[in-house]
Design a protein around this motif. Structure first.
Motif, PDB file in Angstrom:
ATOM      1  N   THR A   1       0.496   7.964  31.600  1.00 26.65           N
ATOM      2  CA  THR A   1      -0.448   6.833  31.626  1.00 26.65           C
ATOM      3  C   THR A   1       0.525   5.682  31.669  1.00 26.65           C
ATOM      4  O   THR A   1       0.256   4.581  32.194  1.00 26.65           O
ATOM      5  CB  THR A   1      -1.499   6.929  30.769  1.00 26.65           C
ATOM      6  N   TYR A   2       1.670   5.823  31.167  1.00 27.69           N
ATOM      7  CA  TYR A   2       2.696   4.674  30.894  1.00 27.69           C
ATOM      8  C   TYR A   2       3.922   4.910  31.527  1.00 27.69           C
ATOM      9  O   TYR A   2       4.646   5.830  31.425  1.00 27.69           O
ATOM     10  CB  TYR A   2       2.937   4.394  29.291  1.00 27.69           C
ATOM     11  N   PRO A   3       4.163   3.882  32.588  1.00 32.60           N
ATOM     12  CA  PRO A   3       5.297   4.070  33.436  1.00 32.60           C
ATOM     13  C   PRO A   3       6.784   3.703  32.449  1.00 32.60           C
ATOM     14  O   PRO A   3       6.748   3.011  31.555  1.00 32.60           O
ATOM     15  CB  PRO A   3       5.404   3.182  34.494  1.00 32.60           C
ATOM     16  N   ALA A   4       7.539   4.694  32.716  1.00 31.91           N
ATOM     17  CA  ALA A   4       9.087   4.407  31.861  1.00 31.91           C
ATOM     18  C   ALA A   4       9.782   3.472  32.410  1.00 31.91           C
ATOM     19  O   ALA A   4      10.759   3.021  31.825  1.00 31.91           O
ATOM     20  CB  ALA A   4       9.739   5.993  32.215  1.00 31.91           C
ATOM     21  N   GLU A   5       9.552   2.707  33.521  1.00 24.79           N
ATOM     22  CA  GLU A   5      10.161   1.762  34.144  1.00 24.79           C
ATOM     23  C   GLU A   5      10.200   0.419  33.232  1.00 24.79           C
ATOM     24  O   GLU A   5      11.153  -0.404  33.421  1.00 24.79           O
ATOM     25  CB  GLU A   5       9.434   1.117  35.385  1.00 24.79           C
ATOM     26  N   TYR A   6       9.207   0.315  32.204  1.00 20.70           N
ATOM     27  CA  TYR A   6       9.472  -0.960  31.443  1.00 20.70           C
ATOM     28  C   TYR A   6      10.146  -0.612  30.040  1.00 20.70           C
ATOM     29  O   TYR A   6      10.352  -1.497  29.137  1.00 20.70           O
ATOM     30  CB  TYR A   6       8.241  -1.239  30.842  1.00 20.70           C
ATOM     31  N   GLY A   7      10.811   0.659  29.913  1.00 19.06           N
ATOM     32  CA  GLY A   7      11.323   1.060  28.722  1.00 19.06           C
ATOM     33  C   GLY A   7      12.660   0.226  28.477  1.00 19.06           C
ATOM     34  O   GLY A   7      12.819  -0.086  27.230  1.00 19.06           O
TER      35      GLY A   7
ATOM     36  N   ILE B   1      -2.400 -10.798  19.649  1.00 17.66           N
ATOM     37  CA  ILE B   1      -1.682  -9.864  20.248  1.00 17.66           C
ATOM     38  C   ILE B   1      -2.807  -9.148  21.363  1.00 17.66           C
ATOM     39  O   ILE B   1      -4.121  -8.954  21.090  1.00 17.66           O
ATOM     40  CB  ILE B   1      -1.494  -8.356  19.169  1.00 17.66           C
ATOM     41  N   ARG B   2      -2.263  -8.897  22.663  1.00 15.22           N
ATOM     42  CA  ARG B   2      -3.036  -8.945  23.869  1.00 15.22           C
ATOM     43  C   ARG B   2      -3.561  -7.274  23.705  1.00 15.22           C
ATOM     44  O   ARG B   2      -4.534  -7.069  24.430  1.00 15.22           O
ATOM     45  CB  ARG B   2      -2.405  -9.304  24.819  1.00 15.22           C
ATOM     46  N   ASP B   3      -2.906  -6.460  23.122  1.00 14.52           N
ATOM     47  CA  ASP B   3      -3.420  -5.097  23.132  1.00 14.52           C
ATOM     48  C   ASP B   3      -3.093  -4.486  21.844  1.00 14.52           C
ATOM     49  O   ASP B   3      -1.980  -4.088  21.617  1.00 14.52           O
ATOM     50  CB  ASP B   3      -2.574  -4.455  24.409  1.00 14.52           C
ATOM     51  N   ILE B   4      -4.123  -4.107  21.131  1.00 11.45           N
ATOM     52  CA  ILE B   4      -3.883  -3.657  19.710  1.00 11.45           C
ATOM     53  C   ILE B   4      -3.936  -2.064  19.658  1.00 11.45           C
ATOM     54  O   ILE B   4      -2.902  -1.481  18.961  1.00 11.45           O
ATOM     55  CB  ILE B   4      -5.302  -3.969  19.064  1.00 11.45           C
ATOM     56  N   MET B   5      -4.457  -1.221  20.770  1.00  9.40           N
ATOM     57  CA  MET B   5      -4.464   0.214  20.732  1.00  9.40           C
ATOM     58  C   MET B   5      -3.663   0.839  21.619  1.00  9.40           C
ATOM     59  O   MET B   5      -3.785   2.113  21.795  1.00  9.40           O
ATOM     60  CB  MET B   5      -6.002   0.494  20.835  1.00  9.40           C
ATOM     61  N   THR B   6      -2.555   0.153  22.295  1.00 12.88           N
ATOM     62  CA  THR B   6      -1.616   0.780  23.291  1.00 12.88           C
ATOM     63  C   THR B   6      -0.889   1.711  22.606  1.00 12.88           C
ATOM     64  O   THR B   6      -0.400   1.452  21.365  1.00 12.88           O
ATOM     65  CB  THR B   6      -1.072  -0.243  24.117  1.00 12.88           C
ATOM     66  N   GLY B   7      -0.624   2.884  23.291  1.00 11.93           N
ATOM     67  CA  GLY B   7       0.246   3.952  22.537  1.00 11.93           C
ATOM     68  C   GLY B   7       1.589   3.740  23.031  1.00 11.93           C
ATOM     69  O   GLY B   7       2.583   4.516  22.796  1.00 11.93           O
ATOM     70  N   TYR B   8       2.164   2.476  24.013  1.00 16.21           N
ATOM     71  CA  TYR B   8       3.408   2.177  24.312  1.00 16.21           C
ATOM     72  C   TYR B   8       3.938   1.246  23.658  1.00 16.21           C
ATOM     73  O   TYR B   8       3.650  -0.078  23.728  1.00 16.21           O
ATOM     74  CB  TYR B   8       3.011   2.084  25.917  1.00 16.21           C
ATOM     75  N   ARG B   9       4.819   1.360  22.789  1.00 14.78           N
ATOM     76  CA  ARG B   9       5.503   0.427  21.946  1.00 14.78           C
ATOM     77  C   ARG B   9       6.890   0.600  21.673  1.00 14.78           C
ATOM     78  O   ARG B   9       7.327   1.679  21.928  1.00 14.78           O
ATOM     79  CB  ARG B   9       4.935   0.334  20.501  1.00 14.78           C
ATOM     80  N   ALA B  10       7.481  -0.248  21.371  1.00 12.42           N
ATOM     81  CA  ALA B  10       9.108  -0.500  20.905  1.00 12.42           C
ATOM     82  C   ALA B  10       9.214  -0.875  19.657  1.00 12.42           C
ATOM     83  O   ALA B  10       8.556  -1.964  19.275  1.00 12.42           O
ATOM     84  CB  ALA B  10       9.995  -1.004  21.964  1.00 12.42           C
TER      85      ALA B  10
ATOM     86  N   GLU C   1       1.924  -1.825  33.656  1.00 14.78           N
ATOM     87  CA  GLU C   1       1.204  -1.387  34.510  1.00 14.78           C
ATOM     88  C   GLU C   1       0.562   0.011  33.956  1.00 14.78           C
ATOM     89  O   GLU C   1       1.214   0.495  33.193  1.00 14.78           O
ATOM     90  CB  GLU C   1       1.808  -0.628  35.836  1.00 14.78           C
ATOM     91  N   TYR C   2      -0.669   0.102  33.976  1.00 12.56           N
ATOM     92  CA  TYR C   2      -1.426   1.467  33.287  1.00 12.56           C
ATOM     93  C   TYR C   2      -2.072   2.088  34.300  1.00 12.56           C
ATOM     94  O   TYR C   2      -2.569   1.609  35.362  1.00 12.56           O
ATOM     95  CB  TYR C   2      -2.445   1.268  32.288  1.00 12.56           C
ATOM     96  N   ARG C   3      -1.981   3.717  34.415  1.00 13.38           N
ATOM     97  CA  ARG C   3      -2.544   4.368  35.478  1.00 13.38           C
ATOM     98  C   ARG C   3      -3.240   5.501  34.592  1.00 13.38           C
ATOM     99  O   ARG C   3      -2.876   6.006  33.562  1.00 13.38           O
ATOM    100  CB  ARG C   3      -1.559   5.182  36.138  1.00 13.38           C
ATOM    101  N   ASP C   4      -4.492   5.764  35.176  1.00 13.58           N
ATOM    102  CA  ASP C   4      -5.463   6.812  34.626  1.00 13.58           C
ATOM    103  C   ASP C   4      -4.871   8.252  34.536  1.00 13.58           C
ATOM    104  O   ASP C   4      -3.672   8.506  35.236  1.00 13.58           O
ATOM    105  CB  ASP C   4      -6.708   6.842  35.192  1.00 13.58           C
ATOM    106  N   ARG C   5      -5.309   8.994  33.554  1.00 11.21           N
ATOM    107  CA  ARG C   5      -4.620  10.471  33.391  1.00 11.21           C
ATOM    108  C   ARG C   5      -4.833  11.239  34.955  1.00 11.21           C
ATOM    109  O   ARG C   5      -5.911  10.889  35.566  1.00 11.21           O
ATOM    110  CB  ARG C   5      -5.375  10.973  32.536  1.00 11.21           C
ATOM    111  N   PRO C   6      -3.929  11.978  35.216  1.00  8.72           N
ATOM    112  CA  PRO C   6      -4.206  12.631  36.541  1.00  8.72           C
ATOM    113  C   PRO C   6      -5.323  13.708  36.585  1.00  8.72           C
ATOM    114  O   PRO C   6      -5.468  14.090  35.223  1.00  8.72           O
ATOM    115  CB  PRO C   6      -2.835  13.629  36.673  1.00  8.72           C
TER     116      PRO C   6
ATOM    117  N   ASP D   1      -9.219  -1.514  35.230  1.00  2.00           N
ATOM    118  CA  ASP D   1      -9.250  -0.905  36.689  1.00  2.00           C
ATOM    119  C   ASP D   1      -9.250   0.440  36.759  1.00  2.00           C
ATOM    120  O   ASP D   1      -9.914   1.319  37.464  1.00  2.00           O
ATOM    121  CB  ASP D   1      -8.426  -1.534  37.889  1.00  2.00           C
ATOM    122  N   GLU D   2      -8.237   0.936  36.015  1.00  7.49           N
ATOM    123  CA  GLU D   2      -7.692   2.220  36.189  1.00  7.49           C
ATOM    124  C   GLU D   2      -8.429   3.083  35.235  1.00  7.49           C
ATOM    125  O   GLU D   2      -9.057   4.320  35.473  1.00  7.49           O
ATOM    126  CB  GLU D   2      -6.140   2.490  35.662  1.00  7.49           C
TER     127      GLU D   2
END
Length: 316
Positions: free
Chosen positions: A87-93, A145-154, A193-198, A119-120
């Motif tokens: 659900t999280y694109p690697a392009e932002y890594g 903080i704009r997104d508290i529960m996101t699983g995409y962090r560094a 960008e976020y995409r829903d699960r396939p 939307d997704e």
């Protein structure tokens, strides 16, 4: 010590894990990809190994338990945490890693809610829950903080080695956020960008039970990190309740010179005493919390020195 470690906690992600690992190897070829399998009943671990990840196992169920194991076992200058559901694109890594490595940011938050999440994501209660959690934490802890529960962090090495993982499940992200805010660590938001699960891939989150756990965690952490605010609010409520019970009796006494309801007066007095005790309990705990913050700053210096020592070790 790895330069960049990509941490992927997994539970039954056989449909997506190969693509996730491949995407990260393409975007960050210098990174070591770690997949921690959490008792999957499918072939998630085999597929991750096939894709080129370092696969390890955590047998205590729950995302918080997996993160605890990852943070203990892995040493890196920069950690990137991402889910295995694609659900999280690697392009932002790379952008997130640069903020940690070059700007010495302690936690980079991958902000879904400012882009495509609403939307997704096809689960309206998840959308509503995210808004409640974000509003509650930003209001209680006076942050933005704009997104508290996101699983995409560094994360930086400093954050990872100073963060006490207490949660066992999905409330771990909330705990991370509040720890970083309370300890005055450098936090940055990166809109992703976020995409829903396939199709065919199912979320492990239970909207109601996990949502309740997150709200309970917020209350518990607010009590622990800001005890004067927590117990002060309780004290205010009790004082108001005491006043509501006492006021009619006081008015009647001024009019007639008699106390009409002794039991109500006694209850009002007990509530007022409880309010005073609650306030002073918060005051004492606030002093202890402030002392703990001072000690934490000294522990950070120890961790920084340890990081420098590890970097200088020659393993040849």
């Amino acid at each position: 010590m790895d330069k960049i470690a990509v941490l992927i906690p997994c539970f039954n992600e056989s449909q997506t894990i190969e693509k996730v690992v491949s995407d990260w190897k393409r975007e960050l070829p210098e990174a070591v990809i770690y997949v921690y399998d959490n008792n999957s009943s499918d072939n998630t671990a085999d597929l991750a190994t096939k894709a080129g990840a370092v696969v390890r196992h955590e047998y205590s169920q729950g995302k918080g338990n997996v993160i605890r194991r990852m943070f203990r076992e892995i040493d890196a200058q920069c950690y990137i945490m991402v889910d295995g559901d694609d659900t999280y694109p690697a392009e932002y890594g790379k952008q997130m890693a640069n903020l940690v490595l070059k700007k010495r940011t302690d936690m980079v938050v991958g902000d879904r809610l400012s882009s495509t999440y609403f939307d997704e994501n096809k689960r309206p209660f998840h959308n509503f829950g995210n808004c409640i959690v974000r509003g509650s934490i930003n209001r209680l802890f006076k942050t933005d903080i704009r997104d508290i529960m996101t699983g995409y962090r560094a994360f930086s090495y400093l954050f990872v080695k100073s963060f006490p993982v207490l949660s066992k499940g999905f409330e771990i992200e909330t705990e991370m956020t509040i720890h970083a805010v309370d300890k005055n660590m450098r936090i940055e938001n990166v809109i992703i960008e976020y995409r829903d699960r396939p199709e065919g891939s199912e979320s492990k989150l239970n909207t109601y039970s996990d949502g309740f756990k997150v709200l309970k965690t917020i209350g518990k952490l607010y009590k622990n990190y800001h005890p004067l605010g927590f117990f002060g609010r309780i004290s205010t409520i009790l004082i108001l309740a005491s006043a509501l019970l006492f006021l009619p009796i006081a008015i009647k006494f001024l009019q007639t010179g008699f106390v009409p309801n002794f039991p109500t007066l006694i209850v009002s007095g007990f509530i007022a005493v409880t309010a005073i005790i609650s306030y002073f309990a918060g005051l004492i705990l606030e002093t202890l919390t402030e002392k703990e913050r001072q000690e934490f700053e000294f522990r950070l210096q120890v961790i920084e020195n340890l990081e420098k020592s590890i970097k200088n070790i020659d393993f040849k």
